[in-house]
Write a protein that holds these residues in place. Structure first.
Motif, PDB file in Angstrom:
ATOM      1  N   SER A  17      -8.062  -7.172  -6.475  1.00 48.09           N
ATOM      2  CA  SER A  17      -7.325  -6.165  -7.244  1.00 48.09           C
ATOM      3  C   SER A  17      -8.251  -5.196  -7.959  1.00 48.09           C
ATOM      4  O   SER A  17      -7.847  -4.069  -8.292  1.00 48.09           O
ATOM      5  N   SER A  20      -9.806  -1.419  -6.085  1.00 51.22           N
ATOM      6  CA  SER A  20      -9.111  -0.144  -5.955  1.00 51.22           C
ATOM      7  C   SER A  20      -8.613   0.291  -7.324  1.00 51.22           C
ATOM      8  O   SER A  20      -8.465  -0.526  -8.245  1.00 51.22           O
ATOM      9  N   GLY A  21      -8.338   1.581  -7.441  1.00 46.42           N
ATOM     10  CA  GLY A  21      -7.929   2.122  -8.719  1.00 46.42           C
ATOM     11  C   GLY A  21      -6.608   1.570  -9.213  1.00 46.42           C
ATOM     12  O   GLY A  21      -5.729   1.185  -8.437  1.00 46.42           O
ATOM     13  N   LYS A  22      -6.464   1.556 -10.529  1.00 42.23           N
ATOM     14  CA  LYS A  22      -5.198   1.184 -11.166  1.00 42.23           C
ATOM     15  C   LYS A  22      -4.188   2.313 -11.015  1.00 42.23           C
ATOM     16  O   LYS A  22      -2.993   2.076 -10.811  1.00 42.23           O
ATOM     17  N   ASN A  23      -4.676   3.547 -11.116  1.00 40.80           N
ATOM     18  CA  ASN A  23      -3.848   4.737 -10.953  1.00 40.80           C
ATOM     19  C   ASN A  23      -4.753   5.870 -10.480  1.00 40.80           C
ATOM     20  O   ASN A  23      -5.765   5.605  -9.831  1.00 40.80           O
ATOM     21  N   SER A  27      -9.747   2.680 -13.183  1.00 37.04           N
ATOM     22  CA  SER A  27      -9.941   1.471 -12.390  1.00 37.04           C
ATOM     23  C   SER A  27      -9.146   0.339 -13.018  1.00 37.04           C
ATOM     24  O   SER A  27      -8.702   0.418 -14.165  1.00 37.04           O
ATOM     25  N   GLN A  28      -8.987  -0.731 -12.278  1.00 34.56           N
ATOM     26  CA  GLN A  28      -8.152  -1.858 -12.716  1.00 34.56           C
ATOM     27  C   GLN A  28      -8.917  -2.726 -13.714  1.00 34.56           C
ATOM     28  O   GLN A  28     -10.096  -3.017 -13.528  1.00 34.56           O
ATOM     29  N   GLY A 264      -5.786   4.594  -6.840  1.00 35.29           N
ATOM     30  CA  GLY A 264      -5.097   3.381  -6.421  1.00 35.29           C
ATOM     31  C   GLY A 264      -4.096   3.668  -5.318  1.00 35.29           C
ATOM     32  O   GLY A 264      -3.537   4.761  -5.232  1.00 35.29           O
ATOM     33  N   ASN A 270      -5.628  -3.345  -1.187  1.00 35.07           N
ATOM     34  CA  ASN A 270      -5.938  -4.715  -1.626  1.00 35.07           C
ATOM     35  C   ASN A 270      -5.451  -5.737  -0.605  1.00 35.07           C
ATOM     36  O   ASN A 270      -6.129  -6.734  -0.318  1.00 35.07           O
TER      37      ASN A 270
END
Length: 820
Positions: A17, A20-23, A27-28, A264, A270
């Motif tokens: 997780s 990749s980007g959170k949004n 980033s996550q 993301g 993911n």
């Protein structure tokens, strides 16, 4: 933080997780183990952190930040200390806005003057590019607010600079799908050397992989570029992030060392990684390696963000002004019309005098903290301004009335200040320029003014090369490039003589586009662009030609004069004496060029290998030392697959530009015997430098393999990585209709004056591959949905439509299961 210990506590799902980007910009994070997320923001010349809706195109307004001159502008200063100072201020403001990673500087080579993003890049020369970029990186990463605010902990870490776009991203047309065909030696010497200098000397924490392919492989999964060169050869220890939506096959990207995919994708990437690990196609150790670098980056940069929402110091605007002043280039000064005589009357003409053109368009667009116009600055000075007329419509509409009124005002003044340049939509991310000429309505105005006045000073505002067939009709030309929020103030100070201009061009100005060696191969075919000119980019080509240029690389005038003498050269470098022979204090950019033996290895006439900027008072002399370094004599030896030095007699040049050589000497250098390295018969144009019209067999011999097909071909089924532009040849009616609608919409928007939106159509739709539709939508459009749309344009409308709808439902169900 013990990163390995933290990683051991993660589940496989948690590990994946974080890749990749959170949004769109973040980033996550992983709260369970106190792993912080990161905020990444655009900002080669200012911070563009958006407070509301996020986009990658510069459409939505960002939090106010100091808008510094663009990289193309600051490159004209040739001042690495100034570049580092600008970088330091950028780092401070980024930290204050809670930005972990500043996406800049951009440092791609200006292969062709029509590249729409040249305003964001430094130079046509890799040495100058690398030195300036390294200085920016050092400043940004040392400029975290914690290191400069009273009371901040001394252990604060700086934020991260992200050099971009790695690599060979030298055009905007089909940038997300184009395959760059380039020989290895040119790749190394021209397109990677700047990045190498920036990595080795600046030590950036982040590198951004570019959208394009290089020799058939996307850069974000290119083992040769990312593993063999960037990490193993240059020793890069940081993180690689994709350009936004630039990820292709996520698993292959991880294997190549591309740690973070942005933005993301709603968990889709993911799942690809998770399934690859479970199937045994990807070792979990590869994931752990990527995570260790990501955790280090997040942890270290987060330490720079403890000082939040600091007020931007006043000296940041002053530094923006200083950067603009040092970068202004005086191109012509007939009869010393400049500095301006304050006893003479002045007419100010040109829309850019009232509404400044001070930065580029697209993802680098900054919301400035303050902005001033040249007209306001002129009217508040001691100059005798009798009036102002716009003279032309900014976006090209012709008006005989505006021209007539401008000529009427000009006839009443002793001198005319004429502000010309390129508008915001002419230089923008996502689209290349179509001409080197100024807009036709500005040329009409200029022609009319020349007919009624003999003392015209042209002030240019544009971020890249233009043709100047009109230059003989004017008295002076001052080029401000894109000077940032304080550019107007800086220009007026130069016009008044309060500042002696010292900028020199970081790119060659040809007389016409027909003289550009890459012109026949830009922006290439539909599928590929071939770099047939090899290493002969910019002055490396033009210095072998007797004509063809308006201004040479490194050119710039001053209000004073300089004398060079007493050159001494040894194995360590070159020493000479520089003297200011004029009546004013000034700065001179002295340049070191080296010419190879010219025996067994083809080379340009000479190449920049050193420079410095020297300030001298009137009559003052100073000894200048320019040291040789690891880049001075090397070339890339294909047979050894390594850098090498050819034995022989080298010529050392000291000059005020690439065409204004003041001193020269010879130096014997010991290296390798390079005899029989090349087949002269098959590569003869590269030895003579006559590379304007390289035939296919010659270029294939240079590349060392057959050339790939450069055209898509009619009616061939489209693939996931094809841009929507290819729908022109689609099998199905839906595809051809899609193409027609895009073209019509672009035409209509351009016609009604919505040119920003028209450019957006070309960047975000026409040149976007189907892959990008999924990658840029944050999970709202899945890969399978994009594939359904692809089936529709390939002639299977109902099957594709059904797939699009049903798969959307299935993807949502899978996503819910994955997250829970």
């Amino acid at each position: 933080m013990d990163y390995k210990h933290v990683i051991k506590q993660m589940t496989l799902e948690e590990k994946v997780s974080l890749l990749s980007g959170k949004n769109f910009w973040e980033s996550q994070e992983l709260e369970r183990l106190n792993v912080p997320g990161m905020f990444l923001a655009d900002g080669p010349h200012g911070i563009r952190r958006q407070a509301a809706a996020a986009d990658h195109l510069g459409l939505n307004e960002s939090i106010p930040a100091t808008c510094y001159p663009t990289a193309a502008t600051v490159a004209n200063s040739w001042d690495v200390e100034l570049a580092q100072e600008v970088g330091t201020h950028l780092g401070r403001e980024a930290a204050s806005q809670q930005v972990n990673v500043l996406l800049g500087p951009g440092m791609n080579i200006k292969r062709n003057p029509l590249c729409g993003r040249n305003f964001e890049y430094f130079s046509e020369d890799p040495y100058l590019t690398g030195k300036m970029a390294a200085a920016y990186v050092r400043g940004i990463q040392a400029g975290g607010i914690g290191a400069h605010v009273s009371g901040a902990p001394s252990t604060s870490r700086g934020i991260a600079a992200c050099i971009k776009h790695f690599a060979v991203n030298n055009q905007e047309t089909r940038r997300m799908s184009i395959d760059v065909v380039v020989d290895e030696r040119t790749l190394r010497e021209i397109y990677l050397t700047g990045f190498e200098i920036a990595v080795r000397e600046g030590r950036p924490r982040v590198v951004m992989s570019s959208y394009n392919k290089v020799n058939g492989e996307y850069t974000n999964e290119n083992m040769h570029l990312l593993r063999e060169i960037l990490r193993e050869e240059w020793g890069f220890q940081g993180c690689v992030v994709t350009d936004w939506g630039g990820g292709n096959e996520r698993v292959r990207g991880l294997l190549a060392g591309n740690e973070l995919e942005m933005p993301g994708t709603g968990g889709e990437s993911n799942r690809e990684v998770l399934e690859a690990v479970r199937r045994g196609e990807l070792e979990e150790a590869v994931v752990d390696e990527a995570l260790e670098r990501l955790l280090a980056l997040a942890d270290e940069t987060s330490q720079a963000l403890v000082w939040k929402n600091q007020k931007i110091p006043r000296d940041h605007h002053q530094t923006a002004c200083k950067a603009a002043e040092e970068s202004i280039v005086l191109l012509k000064n007939q009869d010393t019309i400049l500095p301006l005589d304050t006893s003479k009357t002045l007419a100010v003409i040109g829309d850019f005098a009232q509404t400044p053109r001070y930065q580029g368009a697209g993802s680098s667009r900054v919301n400035p903290t303050q902005l001033e116009s040249a007209l306001d600055r002129l009217e508040s000075s001691e100059l005798r301004i009798i009036g102002y007329e716009p003279g032309f419509h900014r976006f090209g509409k012709k008006s005989s009335d505006l021209v007539e009124r401008a000529c009427g005002l000009a006839a009443q003044a002793d001198t005319v200040l004429l502000y010309l340049g390129l508008d915001e939509v002419s230089e923008a991310e996502g689209v290349d320029r179509t001409s080197l000429a100024l807009p036709e309505n500005q040329l009409d105005l200029l022609e009319a003014l020349v007919g009624v006045h003999s003392r015209i000073v042209v002030i240019l505002s544009c971020g890249s090369v233009i043709e100047m067939p009109w230059i003989d009709g004017v008295s002076a030309v001052v080029h401000g490039y894109l000077g940032g929020q304080a550019g107007a103030q800086a220009m007026v100070r130069v016009l008044l003589g309060l500042v002696n201009p010292s900028g020199k061009l970081a790119e060659t100005y040809p007389k016409t586009y027909l003289d550009v060696p890459s012109g026949a191969n830009f922006p290439g075919g539909q599928a590929t662009v071939e770099y047939r000119e090899g290493p002969y980019v910019g002055y490396r080509y033009f210095d072998r030609q007797p004509g063809g240029i308006q201004f040479p690389f490194g050119f710039g005038l001053s209000y004073t004069s300089f004398e060079y003498h007493d050159l001494r050269v040894d194995s360590r470098g070159a020493r000479f004496t520089l003297r200011n022979t004029g009546a004013l204090a000034g700065k001179e950019v002295v340049q070191l060029y080296i010419q190879g033996p010219g025996q067994a290895v083809y080379r340009p006439e000479k190449e920049l290998k050193g420079f410095t900027k020297v300030h001298l008072e009137p009559g003052e002399s100073r000894e200048v030392h320019l040291a040789f370094d690891a880049y001075s004599f090397r070339f890339f030896n294909l047979k050894k697959n390594a850098w090498d030095v050819e034995s022989g007699m080298y010529t050392i040049f000291i000059g005020a530009s690439s065409r204004d050589i003041r001193l020269q000497a010879s130096l014997s250098v010991q290296g390798s015997d390079c005899g029989n390295l090349y087949d002269l018969r098959s590569l003869e144009p590269y030895f003579t430098g006559e590379v304007e019209n390289i035939e296919e067999p010659t270029f294939a011999a240079l590349v060392g393999r057959p050339l790939p097909e450069t055209h898509w071909g009619n009616r061939i089924p489209m693939g996931y990585n094809d841009p929507l532009a290819r729908t022109k040849y689609a099998r199905g009616w839906f595809g051809r209709l899609t193409h027609s609608l895009i073209i019509f919409t672009h035409w209509l928007l351009w016609k009604i004056g919505q040119r920003d939106t028209a450019n957006l159509i070309m960047m975000s739709f026409y040149n976007m591959p189907f892959r990008g539709i999924a990658k840029m939508m944050g999970g709202m459009v899945s890969r399978r949905m994009a594939e359904g749309f692809l089936m529709m344009v390939n002639g299977h409308f109902f099957k594709g439509f059904t797939r699009l709808i049903t798969k959307e439902k299935q993807e949502k169900e899978v996503e819910y299961e994955y997250r829970t």
